[in-house]
Write an enzyme that holds these catalytic residues in place. Structure first.
Site, PDB file in Angstrom:
ATOM      1  N   CYS A  92     -23.334  87.219  18.172  1.00 54.29           N
ATOM      2  CA  CYS A  92     -23.618  87.492  16.750  1.00 54.29           C
ATOM      3  C   CYS A  92     -22.730  88.564  16.128  1.00 54.29           C
ATOM      4  O   CYS A  92     -21.974  88.277  15.209  1.00 54.29           O
ATOM      5  CB  CYS A  92     -25.089  87.864  16.589  1.00 54.29           C
ATOM      6  SG  CYS A  92     -26.170  86.482  16.939  1.00 54.29           S
ATOM      7  N   LYS A  94     -18.864  87.867  15.632  1.00 56.79           N
ATOM      8  CA  LYS A  94     -18.531  86.782  14.691  1.00 56.79           C
ATOM      9  C   LYS A  94     -19.091  87.072  13.292  1.00 56.79           C
ATOM     10  O   LYS A  94     -18.451  86.767  12.293  1.00 56.79           O
ATOM     11  CB  LYS A  94     -19.030  85.434  15.233  1.00 56.79           C
ATOM     12  CG  LYS A  94     -20.438  85.053  14.854  1.00 56.79           C
ATOM     13  CD  LYS A  94     -20.734  83.610  15.150  1.00 56.79           C
ATOM     14  CE  LYS A  94     -22.233  83.360  15.141  1.00 56.79           C
ATOM     15  NZ  LYS A  94     -22.917  83.608  13.878  1.00 56.79           N
ATOM     16  N   VAL A 122     -31.737  80.423  19.335  1.00 58.63           N
ATOM     17  CA  VAL A 122     -32.588  80.632  18.155  1.00 58.63           C
ATOM     18  C   VAL A 122     -33.573  79.472  17.965  1.00 58.63           C
ATOM     19  O   VAL A 122     -34.775  79.687  17.782  1.00 58.63           O
ATOM     20  CB  VAL A 122     -31.719  80.829  16.889  1.00 58.63           C
ATOM     21  CG1 VAL A 122     -32.546  80.753  15.622  1.00 58.63           C
ATOM     22  CG2 VAL A 122     -31.014  82.170  16.971  1.00 58.63           C
ATOM     23  N   LYS A 165     -28.790  89.110   5.915  1.00 59.96           N
ATOM     24  CA  LYS A 165     -28.487  88.909   7.340  1.00 59.96           C
ATOM     25  C   LYS A 165     -27.109  89.476   7.698  1.00 59.96           C
ATOM     26  O   LYS A 165     -26.958  90.232   8.658  1.00 59.96           O
ATOM     27  CB  LYS A 165     -28.567  87.411   7.673  1.00 59.96           C
ATOM     28  CG  LYS A 165     -28.185  87.072   9.095  1.00 59.96           C
ATOM     29  CD  LYS A 165     -29.093  87.710  10.138  1.00 59.96           C
ATOM     30  CE  LYS A 165     -28.553  87.524  11.538  1.00 59.96           C
ATOM     31  NZ  LYS A 165     -29.305  88.208  12.557  1.00 59.96           N
ATOM     32  N   THR A 192     -27.071  81.829  11.026  1.00 59.16           N
ATOM     33  CA  THR A 192     -26.469  82.893  10.226  1.00 59.16           C
ATOM     34  C   THR A 192     -25.273  82.317   9.486  1.00 59.16           C
ATOM     35  O   THR A 192     -24.332  81.819  10.105  1.00 59.16           O
ATOM     36  CB  THR A 192     -26.016  84.045  11.142  1.00 59.16           C
ATOM     37  OG1 THR A 192     -27.164  84.522  11.830  1.00 59.16           O
ATOM     38  CG2 THR A 192     -25.384  85.161  10.346  1.00 59.16           C
ATOM     39  N   LYS A 242     -29.256  68.718  27.604  1.00 61.21           N
ATOM     40  CA  LYS A 242     -30.203  69.797  27.291  1.00 61.21           C
ATOM     41  C   LYS A 242     -31.594  69.216  27.033  1.00 61.21           C
ATOM     42  O   LYS A 242     -32.599  69.730  27.521  1.00 61.21           O
ATOM     43  CB  LYS A 242     -29.700  70.568  26.070  1.00 61.21           C
ATOM     44  CG  LYS A 242     -30.464  71.842  25.793  1.00 61.21           C
ATOM     45  CD  LYS A 242     -29.891  72.605  24.618  1.00 61.21           C
ATOM     46  CE  LYS A 242     -28.872  73.625  25.004  1.00 61.21           C
ATOM     47  NZ  LYS A 242     -28.454  74.535  23.946  1.00 61.21           N
ATOM     48  N   LEU A 257     -28.691 104.189  18.441  1.00 60.36           N
ATOM     49  CA  LEU A 257     -27.606 105.148  18.648  1.00 60.36           C
ATOM     50  C   LEU A 257     -27.325 105.176  20.139  1.00 60.36           C
ATOM     51  O   LEU A 257     -27.648 106.134  20.831  1.00 60.36           O
ATOM     52  CB  LEU A 257     -28.027 106.539  18.145  1.00 60.36           C
ATOM     53  CG  LEU A 257     -28.190 106.708  16.639  1.00 60.36           C
ATOM     54  CD1 LEU A 257     -28.715 108.094  16.296  1.00 60.36           C
ATOM     55  CD2 LEU A 257     -26.865 106.457  15.915  1.00 60.36           C
TER      56      LEU A 257
HETATM   57  N1  LIG Z   1     -28.352  84.096  19.500  1.00 62.26           N
HETATM   58  C1  LIG Z   1     -28.866  85.045  18.741  1.00 62.26           C
HETATM   59  O1  LIG Z   1     -29.269  86.108  19.220  1.00 62.26           O
HETATM   60  C2  LIG Z   1     -28.987  84.841  17.259  1.00 62.26           C
HETATM   61  C3  LIG Z   1     -29.813  85.690  16.510  1.00 62.26           C
HETATM   62  C4  LIG Z   1     -29.924  85.470  15.136  1.00 62.26           C
HETATM   63  C5  LIG Z   1     -29.206  84.436  14.535  1.00 62.26           C
HETATM   64  N2  LIG Z   1     -28.392  83.652  15.290  1.00 62.26           N
HETATM   65  C6  LIG Z   1     -27.682  82.553  14.624  1.00 62.26           C
HETATM   66  O2  LIG Z   1     -28.378  81.350  14.870  1.00 62.26           O
HETATM   67  C7  LIG Z   1     -27.459  80.256  14.975  1.00 62.26           C
HETATM   68  C8  LIG Z   1     -27.642  79.541  16.305  1.00 62.26           C
HETATM   69  O3  LIG Z   1     -27.312  80.454  17.332  1.00 62.26           O
HETATM   70  P1  LIG Z   1     -27.679  80.171  18.869  1.00 62.26           P
HETATM   71  O4  LIG Z   1     -27.304  81.391  19.616  1.00 62.26           O
HETATM   72  O5  LIG Z   1     -29.066  79.645  18.943  1.00 62.26           O
HETATM   73  O6  LIG Z   1     -26.640  78.988  19.179  1.00 62.26           O
HETATM   74  P2  LIG Z   1     -26.626  78.040  20.463  1.00 62.26           P
HETATM   75  O7  LIG Z   1     -25.209  77.673  20.645  1.00 62.26           O
HETATM   76  O8  LIG Z   1     -27.397  78.643  21.581  1.00 62.26           O
HETATM   77  O9  LIG Z   1     -27.465  76.747  19.977  1.00 62.26           O
HETATM   78  C9  LIG Z   1     -27.000  75.825  19.042  1.00 62.26           C
HETATM   79  C10 LIG Z   1     -27.597  74.475  19.403  1.00 62.26           C
HETATM   80  O10 LIG Z   1     -27.323  73.556  18.351  1.00 62.26           O
HETATM   81  C11 LIG Z   1     -27.054  72.290  18.935  1.00 62.26           C
HETATM   82  N3  LIG Z   1     -26.338  71.470  17.945  1.00 62.26           N
HETATM   83  C12 LIG Z   1     -25.092  71.592  17.471  1.00 62.26           C
HETATM   84  N4  LIG Z   1     -24.818  70.638  16.565  1.00 62.26           N
HETATM   85  C13 LIG Z   1     -25.934  69.892  16.453  1.00 62.26           C
HETATM   86  C14 LIG Z   1     -26.289  68.751  15.671  1.00 62.26           C
HETATM   87  N5  LIG Z   1     -25.417  68.208  14.815  1.00 62.26           N
HETATM   88  N6  LIG Z   1     -27.516  68.237  15.802  1.00 62.26           N
HETATM   89  C15 LIG Z   1     -28.393  68.774  16.670  1.00 62.26           C
HETATM   90  N7  LIG Z   1     -28.123  69.867  17.436  1.00 62.26           N
HETATM   91  C16 LIG Z   1     -26.917  70.415  17.325  1.00 62.26           C
HETATM   92  C17 LIG Z   1     -26.264  72.625  20.182  1.00 62.26           C
HETATM   93  O11 LIG Z   1     -26.279  71.579  21.120  1.00 62.26           O
HETATM   94  C18 LIG Z   1     -27.019  73.864  20.678  1.00 62.26           C
HETATM   95  O12 LIG Z   1     -28.078  73.512  21.559  1.00 62.26           O
HETATM   96  C19 LIG Z   1     -26.075  80.861  14.773  1.00 62.26           C
HETATM   97  O13 LIG Z   1     -25.728  80.762  13.413  1.00 62.26           O
HETATM   98  C20 LIG Z   1     -26.275  82.312  15.139  1.00 62.26           C
HETATM   99  O14 LIG Z   1     -25.366  83.171  14.500  1.00 62.26           O
HETATM  100  C21 LIG Z   1     -28.276  83.810  16.634  1.00 62.26           C
END
Ligand SMILES: NC(=O)c1ccc[n+]([C@@H]2O[C@H](COP(=O)([O-])OP(=O)(O)OC[C@H]3O[C@@H](n4cnc5c(N)ncnc54)[C@H](O)[C@@H]3O)[C@@H](O)[C@H]2O)c1
Length: 469
Positions: free
Chosen positions: A279, A282, A11, A223, A120, A35, A269
């Site tokens: 997502c 969880k 995200v 959401k 989220t 990363k 569908l």
């Molecule tokens: N992946 C999806 O399709 C999607 C879609 C909508 C919403 N979301 C929501 O968005 C959020 C992130 O999801 P994601 O899939 O991008 O997760 P992800 O695991 O790909 O990325 C999270 C990132 O945050 C970093 N991180 C963790 N703690 C940190 C800190 N203290 N300081 C700096 N960086 C830190 C991690 O190193 C990682 O790179 C979640 O809540 C998820 O539910 C995800």
């Protein structure tokens, strides 16, 4: 505007790259040094269409990468939190990453800042963030918290972000709303879409998108409720597909018929082996936990989750019904990612099925266009990995299609039949027309549709009425 994105995952990275494309100055923050190093040298750690182009366009200009969250906060007016919110053992969202970011932000609030929750999160999280930021020393009047949930889908994340159905912004003050309005103005005014270098518009996109301004609590609930509703749609059609199998009906004809009702609509569908990913599973559990805490027993969600799990078990029974026994069988597997277009294997139904088949003693030769590296870290070493779909099929007792990658929907069926040890395809994503498969000499089993058979099998499997003879 200067914007910090905290968390450079699926995200954060996409949001940051898109904000830069809208003209903002972006600092992408992460605490994963590896990363950051990869991103700085031009690597793109996730598979997502258009993301490499956007990062290449703005890296070193409007995008920079940093491990220093507090410096980023001082530099920026808006700070988006996009860190993970994984499930705890009890199914609630683990908000400790969000909390630790909020704590760190607090010490760097030196002028008016808008802290935006993009992750989220359950209802009330924005209020908790506010409390934590104040507890750790920030002046209450020096910042606002907004909720700006993200609806992008992996695989089409960049176009989903730039061409959204809607943008939801939850705020508690007009000053904060104004900052968010300004950030999204290139989209809501339509200005972005008239640019010659804009990322191409997908077919169904309606522009400009609507900006929906709500309270923070409503935005948080939008959401969770959206994801729960979408998962419910998948489980609903999967339940209907099971009935179709029992009576010999075709679930695609049923979808066509019910989807033509404008109140229902045809999208989402898609019968198959169920939803997965980082997502839906969880978020449903978290929403159920939130409801419980509020005194509401949201049993509909229990059923959505149960149907989803059952769908995988039904598929496994189908495979067993076709192969009779598992031990020693060689299976070609197409797809490991939780959906097409991504390398994400988190909660992937394909991975869960492969693990189950391995436990049953099958030998697996798998191919996925993007997810094999991640799968290798998660699966036991007995899995073979193929260089392409035909290699995976070669010499296999049956071919299983487990992820809906576009390239799996246009295979050379004659070539496939010749390569397979037995001409059997079991499709968990309904990518083919059974009649077409039959004309190519393939026995074809899918979800919610009568099988196409080129061999004589026990009656229960022929009619699909029972999973096993
Ligand atoms: N992946 C999806 O399709 C999607 C879609 C909508 C919403 N979301 C929501 O968005 C959020 C992130 O999801 P994601 O899939 O991008 O997760 P992800 O695991 O790909 O990325 C999270 C990132 O945050 C970093 N991180 C963790 N703690 C940190 C800190 N203290 N300081 C700096 N960086 C830190 C991690 O190193 C990682 O790179 C979640 O809540 C998820 O539910 C995800």
């Amino acid at each position: 505007m200067r914007i910090a994105l905290v968390g450079s995952g699926y995200v954060g990275l996409v949001t940051g790259a898109c904000f830069a494309d809208l003209g903002h100055e972006v600092v992408l923050v992460d605490n994963d040094e590896q990363k950051l190093a990869a991103l700085r040298t031009g690597n793109v750690p996730i598979h997502e269409r258009f993301l490499p182009e956007l990062l290449a366009r703005h890296r070193g200009q409007r995008i920079k990468f940093s491990g220093d969250l507090q410096a980023a906060v001082r530099e920026c007016q808006a700070i988006f939190i996009a860190v993970g919110t994984p499930p705890t053992d009890r199914g609630e969202a683990d908000l400790s990453y969000v909390e630790s970011v909020a704590r760190e932000i607090s010490g760097a609030v030196d002028s008016y800042k808008v802290v935006v929750e993009k992750s989220t999160v359950p209802v009330y999280t924005s209020q908790w963030i506010r409390t934590v930021v104040i507890r750790n020393g920030a002046e209450p009047s020096s910042f606002d918290i907004a909720s700006n949930p993200e609806f992008l889908r992996e695989g089409t994340a960049v176009t989903d972000f730039l061409y959204p159905d809607r943008i939801v912004v939850g705020v508690e003050s007009e000053r904060c709303a104004e900052v968010l309005r300004e950030i999204y103005a290139p989209l809501t005014s339509g200005a972005y879409y008239s640019r010659s270098d804009a990322i191409p518009r997908p077919d169904r996109a309606q522009v400009p998108p609507r900006l929906i301004i709500t309270s923070t609590k409503s935005a948080e609930l939008i959401k969770h409720a959206s994801n729960a509703f979408l998962a419910m749609k998948i489980s609903f059609i999967n339940a209907v597909a099971s009935i179709c199998e029992s009576v010999g009906a075709n679930v695609h004809q049923v979808c066509d018929g019910i989807g033509a009702d404008s109140r229902i609509g045809p999208r989402f569908l898609n019968p198959g082996i169920g939803y997965g990913g980082s997502c839906f599973p969880k978020d449903l559990m978290a929403f159920r936990a939130v409801a419980k805490e509020c005194g509401y027993d949201f049993r509909l969600l229990d059923e959505v989750i149960r149907i989803n799990e059952d769908q995988r078990h039904r598929f496994l029974r189908k495979v067993r019904g076709v192969l009779w026994t598992f031990r020693g069988k060689r299976l070609g597997v197409l797809g490991l990612a939780f959906k097409g277009g991504t390398d994400d294997i988190r909660e992937s139904p394909a991975m869960l099925l492969v693990q189950e088949l391995l436990r049953e003693g099958c030998r697996i030769c798998a191919y996925d266009p993007a997810a094999m590296d991640r799968a290798k870290e998660a699966l036991n070493s007995s899995v073979e990995y193929a260089a392409g779909p035909y290699e995976a099929a070669s010499g296999a007792d049956a071919l299983l299609i487990l992820t809906e990658w576009e390239e799996f929907a246009s295979l050379d069926l004659d070539r496939l039949r010749k390569l397979l040890k037995y001409p059997i395809v079991i499709d968990g994503r309904n990518l083919y027309d059974p009649a077409v498969m039959a004309t190519h000499g393939l026995s074809y089993y899918s979800v919610g549709r009568p099988a196409a058979l080129t061999e004589d099998l026990p009656a229960g499997i022929r009619t699909n009425k029972r999973e096993r003879p």
